[in-house]
Motif scaffolding. Sequence first.
Motif, PDB file in Angstrom:
ATOM      1  N   ASP A  37     -32.786  11.488  28.183  1.00  0.00           N
ATOM      2  CA  ASP A  37     -32.423  11.393  29.595  1.00  0.00           C
ATOM      3  C   ASP A  37     -32.617  12.734  30.271  1.00  0.00           C
ATOM      4  OD1 ASP A  37     -31.500   8.661  29.873  1.00  0.00           O
ATOM      5  OD2 ASP A  37     -29.793   9.234  28.617  1.00  0.00           O
ATOM      6  N   ASP A  38     -32.917  12.701  31.552  1.00  0.00           N
ATOM      7  CA  ASP A  38     -32.858  13.899  32.370  1.00  0.00           C
ATOM      8  C   ASP A  38     -32.541  13.466  33.805  1.00  0.00           C
ATOM      9  OD1 ASP A  38     -35.237  13.146  33.633  1.00  0.00           O
ATOM     10  OD2 ASP A  38     -36.484  14.415  32.367  1.00  0.00           O
ATOM     11  N   ALA A  39     -32.520  14.444  34.701  1.00  0.00           N
ATOM     12  CA  ALA A  39     -32.112  14.150  36.075  1.00  0.00           C
ATOM     13  C   ALA A  39     -33.195  13.452  36.889  1.00  0.00           C
ATOM     14  CB  ALA A  39     -31.702  15.448  36.770  1.00  0.00           C
TER      15      ALA A  39
ATOM     16  N   PRO B  59     -43.167  18.856  26.027  1.00  0.00           N
ATOM     17  CA  PRO B  59     -42.719  18.245  27.280  1.00  0.00           C
ATOM     18  C   PRO B  59     -43.902  17.832  28.158  1.00  0.00           C
ATOM     19  CG  PRO B  59     -41.528  20.291  26.833  1.00  0.00           C
ATOM     20  CD  PRO B  59     -42.658  20.219  25.854  1.00  0.00           C
TER      21      PRO B  59
ATOM     22  N   GLN C 209     -42.085   7.540  31.681  1.00  0.00           N
ATOM     23  CA  GLN C 209     -41.219   8.680  31.372  1.00  0.00           C
ATOM     24  C   GLN C 209     -40.257   8.396  30.209  1.00  0.00           C
ATOM     25  OE1 GLN C 209     -40.135   7.830  35.264  1.00  0.00           O
ATOM     26  NE2 GLN C 209     -42.351   7.619  35.126  1.00  0.00           N
TER      27      GLN C 209
ATOM     28  N   ASP D 119     -32.763   3.571  30.985  1.00  0.00           N
ATOM     29  CA  ASP D 119     -32.384   4.959  30.733  1.00  0.00           C
ATOM     30  C   ASP D 119     -31.805   5.082  29.329  1.00  0.00           C
ATOM     31  OD1 ASP D 119     -33.205   5.814  33.200  1.00  0.00           O
ATOM     32  OD2 ASP D 119     -31.231   5.654  34.133  1.00  0.00           O
TER      33      ASP D 119
ATOM     34  N   THR E 275     -37.629  16.727  22.861  1.00  0.00           N
ATOM     35  CA  THR E 275     -37.422  16.451  24.284  1.00  0.00           C
ATOM     36  C   THR E 275     -36.327  15.392  24.424  1.00  0.00           C
ATOM     37  OG1 THR E 275     -39.146  14.756  24.331  1.00  0.00           O
ATOM     38  CG2 THR E 275     -39.809  17.029  24.831  1.00  0.00           C
ATOM     39  N   PRO E 276     -35.549  15.445  25.503  1.00  0.00           N
ATOM     40  CA  PRO E 276     -34.374  14.572  25.628  1.00  0.00           C
ATOM     41  C   PRO E 276     -34.737  13.139  25.976  1.00  0.00           C
ATOM     42  CG  PRO E 276     -34.632  15.861  27.619  1.00  0.00           C
ATOM     43  CD  PRO E 276     -35.674  16.376  26.653  1.00  0.00           C
TER      44      PRO E 276
ATOM     45  N   GLY F 186     -39.935  16.299  35.102  1.00  0.00           N
ATOM     46  CA  GLY F 186     -38.715  16.071  34.337  1.00  0.00           C
ATOM     47  C   GLY F 186     -38.754  16.811  33.013  1.00  0.00           C
ATOM     48  N   GLU F 187     -37.840  16.483  32.116  1.00  0.00           N
ATOM     49  CA  GLU F 187     -37.697  17.195  30.845  1.00  0.00           C
ATOM     50  C   GLU F 187     -38.163  16.387  29.635  1.00  0.00           C
ATOM     51  OE1 GLU F 187     -33.665  18.426  30.469  1.00  0.00           O
ATOM     52  OE2 GLU F 187     -33.616  19.483  32.398  1.00  0.00           O
ATOM     53  N   ARG F 188     -38.505  15.121  29.827  1.00  0.00           N
ATOM     54  CA  ARG F 188     -38.916  14.312  28.682  1.00  0.00           C
ATOM     55  C   ARG F 188     -40.309  14.709  28.225  1.00  0.00           C
ATOM     56  NH1 ARG F 188     -36.844  10.344  32.413  1.00  0.00           N
ATOM     57  NH2 ARG F 188     -34.824   9.500  31.761  1.00  0.00           N
TER      58      ARG F 188
ATOM     59  N   SER G  46     -39.400   9.637  26.332  1.00  0.00           N
ATOM     60  CA  SER G  46     -39.639  10.571  25.234  1.00  0.00           C
ATOM     61  C   SER G  46     -40.035   9.785  23.981  1.00  0.00           C
ATOM     62  CB  SER G  46     -38.395  11.407  24.947  1.00  0.00           C
ATOM     63  OG  SER G  46     -38.284  12.482  25.867  1.00  0.00           O
TER      64      SER G  46
END
Length: 586
Positions: free
Chosen positions: A21-23, A62, A253, A226, A18-19, A44-46, A255
């Motif tokens: 950072d995400d939006a 995720p 949030q 971030d 999982t990243p 989100g994507e984390r 990862s």
Amino acid sequence: MADLDIAERPTGAALVPTPNDDALPRRFADFATFGEALDYAASGERGLNFHDPRGNLVRAYPFSELRNDALAAAQRFVARGVKPGDRIAMIAETGTEFAALFCGAIYAGAWPVPLPLPTSFGGKENYIDQLAVQLASSDPSLLLYPAQIGEMAGAAAARNGVEGLAWKDFYAVAPVSHPLPEQDPDAICYLQYSSGSTRFPHGVAVTHRALLNNLAGHSHGMEVRDGDRCVSWLPWYHDMGLVGCFLSPIANQVSTDYLKTEDFARRPLAWLDLISRNEGTTLSYSPTFGYDICARRISSQSHVADRFDLSRWRVAGNGADMIRPDVMQSFVNAFADAGFKASAFLPSYGLAEATLAVTVMPPGEGIRVELVAEERLSGTPRDLSRPARYRAIVNCGKPVLDMEIEIRGEHGAPLADHHIGKVWCRGPSVMHSYYRDPESTAAALVDGWLDTGDMGYLVDDYLFIVGRAKDMIIINGKNHWPQDIEWAVEQLPGFHQGDIAAFAVETANGEEAPAVLVHCRVSDPEERIRLRDQIRDKVRSITGMNCVVELVPPRSLPRTSSGKLSRAKARNLYLSGEIQPYRLAA
């Protein structure tokens, strides 16, 4: 759905973590309930990432998938008749199953109760006994466990009349849609068993509001930003692993990458490999012994710069036991060539009764110590016939968000800076109560203030921890910290942290004396006698009096669920004859 084991889940193409950072705009645990925090993180994507013993990624998880699995688990709980306020005990193995079950119990309004895995230093019966006592205390409606420990967990459940289920059996029944209860910020979120060394663990009841306040304190205290990423090997049945490295990454949030605790124990440097390999890793926590074992393992190796890159490690947290500056310096010496900076160290102080964090060092300030004379620590007059002795006391930082700290004297009055006394704290993250133990709750919580049971002093809002009040050895009116005696013996060749337990006993003539139990790994009778006399001389140099030295078999000394030495239990086992020392000539 969470009805497949990690190995059974389809992975498709190459695994991708999982990243960082995400939006999704980051929120710092500013939620009313933990369910709301997971709902937000899931947009989100984390997420969480689980690794094998060599640090290879085997499962990216995720937060969105965790939420789906947790909601499915909540539906299963409700279908089984679980009601808000019911306790759901679960063995806290690091992985997707426990994560989904823990969060699912919260969605169902129940209280998850994380319980420990078996350890290498305890036998089968000891583990069953430990589980049975905690089950008797928490009175759960269900115990869930991984199949590989089914015999032991099932025996503990049967002893208490609790239904026990392996995870795979729990998930064998498909979820059915049921309405889930509304979550109340002031309701209990989970039950955490404190691993306090000096007494039997209590079930600490923590509300949603207390949890989220403490998790916000983590992000503010560590200045989470971030791009941050976390790595952890800490067990999820201990407050630092559960709250600091599982619940906090969700609410903030972040990862996070995990090694199982047993995998770290076998290959400690895999922890540093993972930090080096995973781009963006900036946050990781460990008790002192984690740094110690890594420095010892690398001491005989060279070219650390070729193997490790620790230059991005911004917050190297340290807590959960007494912080030893000599160990921290050894770690710096061992890994400076790999880019590790001493300023990354972030000492902290906390306990389960405060949810977790009480103080955190401001990032970048590193390890700061004060040399304090033993007479100040013990509160006894200076013996002018002996040279002054000093101990390095580590600065554990400033109070976290909304936390107040007082140092109180013998009669409960607040003390000024530099004066040693009992550490008390007050804030929104202090526990609700000890579960079903009003007497202990009333003793620990007084007018909203928590008696931590620890001794320390303040200097300009920075907290210095001296030791546990109840561990103190008092002989002839003079106070001795067992940590000092244990540390002195550890300096002798062949001994390590955790090999020694010091406490007071009553001798044949009715006087008290320090007793020292020491793991002995030599079999030659004469060598054992030499060793005993060497230890006795060393302790005499610290205390000024003779002590009882007993050599005991390796792994005899008991541990808490988090692996720390339990001095009180060691004393009880020794006095009852359950710890049998080696017989030596006078």
